[in-house]
Design an enzyme around this catalytic site. Sequence first.
Site, PDB file in Angstrom:
ATOM      1  N   CYS B 113       0.889  -1.160   0.000  1.00 45.51           N
ATOM      2  CA  CYS B 113       0.000   0.000   0.000  1.00 45.51           C
ATOM      3  C   CYS B 113       0.926   1.208   0.000  1.00 45.51           C
ATOM      4  O   CYS B 113       1.466   1.576   1.037  1.00 45.51           O
ATOM      5  CB  CYS B 113      -0.914   0.015   1.222  1.00 45.51           C
ATOM      6  N   CYS B 116      -0.319   4.256   2.233  1.00 44.29           N
ATOM      7  CA  CYS B 116      -0.443   4.146   3.685  1.00 44.29           C
ATOM      8  C   CYS B 116      -0.173   2.715   4.117  1.00 44.29           C
ATOM      9  O   CYS B 116       0.969   2.276   4.128  1.00 44.29           O
ATOM     10  CB  CYS B 116      -1.817   4.643   4.142  1.00 44.29           C
ATOM     11  N   SER B 117      -1.222   1.946   4.427  1.00 45.24           N
ATOM     12  CA  SER B 117      -0.989   0.617   5.019  1.00 45.24           C
ATOM     13  C   SER B 117      -2.175  -0.310   4.842  1.00 45.24           C
ATOM     14  O   SER B 117      -2.367  -1.202   5.650  1.00 45.24           O
ATOM     15  CB  SER B 117      -0.685   0.789   6.503  1.00 45.24           C
ATOM     16  N   CYS B 118      -2.999  -0.098   3.816  1.00 43.66           N
ATOM     17  CA  CYS B 118      -4.158  -0.968   3.617  1.00 43.66           C
ATOM     18  C   CYS B 118      -3.692  -2.409   3.482  1.00 43.66           C
ATOM     19  O   CYS B 118      -2.687  -2.696   2.828  1.00 43.66           O
ATOM     20  CB  CYS B 118      -4.953  -0.536   2.391  1.00 43.66           C
TER      21      CYS B 118
END
Lengths: 102, 207
Positions: B113, B116-118
């Site tokens: 991602c 971000c951090s999905c």
Amino acid sequence: MSETDRGHHDIGGDPAGPVPRAEHVLAPWEKEVDAIRTVLGQKGLMSADKLRLGIEQLPAEDYRRLSYYERWLASIAWTMEKDGVIPPGSFAARVAALEAKR
Amino acid sequence: MPHDGPHHHGHDHAPDDPSFGSRAALGARALRELLEEAGVLAPGEVARQVERMDTITPALGAKVVARAWTDPDFKARLLADGSAAVREFGVEMGTTPLYVVENTESVHNMIVCTLCSCYPKPLLGIPPDWYKSFEYRSRAVREPRAVLAEFGVRLPDGVAVRVHDSTADLRYLVLPRRPEGTEGWDEARLAGLVTRDCMIGTAVPSA
């Protein structure tokens, strides 16, 4: 779109060093922040988009300096104040009050 | 002083500073208290969510993979509609659909991602630190083979690498290849081969 139009979160493709492989077990406060976001999400008050928006609005230097869940915390608190869920300025005031008692 | 964005209040602390944790812990407590006072969160609600979170580990994703390896009909359902297929395991993806990407002899998939951090949290739990690092987010889409080499994955010549960039609106899961030499193994034994990183695409299972 030129490179300068990219937000400081938009780092895909940038040069960077080796991927740091150390992993840490989440501290209780980190789990709590994650859980607060999930519960607020279930109540329709804090979508992943809102979380990201708040994180991406952080000043670039904070974005780089803060830890992952500190960015979340700043984003959720900002969003809750902006949306009128909690009073404006109440987050900073409460943190200061808790610090003073420490 | 008007603020038009979220600001971090207080002193500068690096994440490894021993006082950092307790300061941040105060922030988490402040937020929870304010939301409880506003009547948005019920007392105990956050603690119950933490308990639920603790029950979700990559072992859940590994069960799904092992089922796909042993049940062709399930595999077809998983590839056609990931969210619906994992519901058979009691996993609810919510509003973010799950796309399962299959490794083959000629294609290796990995997920990232960049923004971000999905991550498929309902299946794998909390993403590892490196998945959220600036370095992985930056480089996975530019030089995936170099990143894979750092993780000890060396792919044969001719294997294509496909990198999938997650968003707030969808999640990916890699379906790794079943290792050779596992003929006749049952699901539980197979699931034991499937690590978290195999399902992100930064590792391949071996028997």
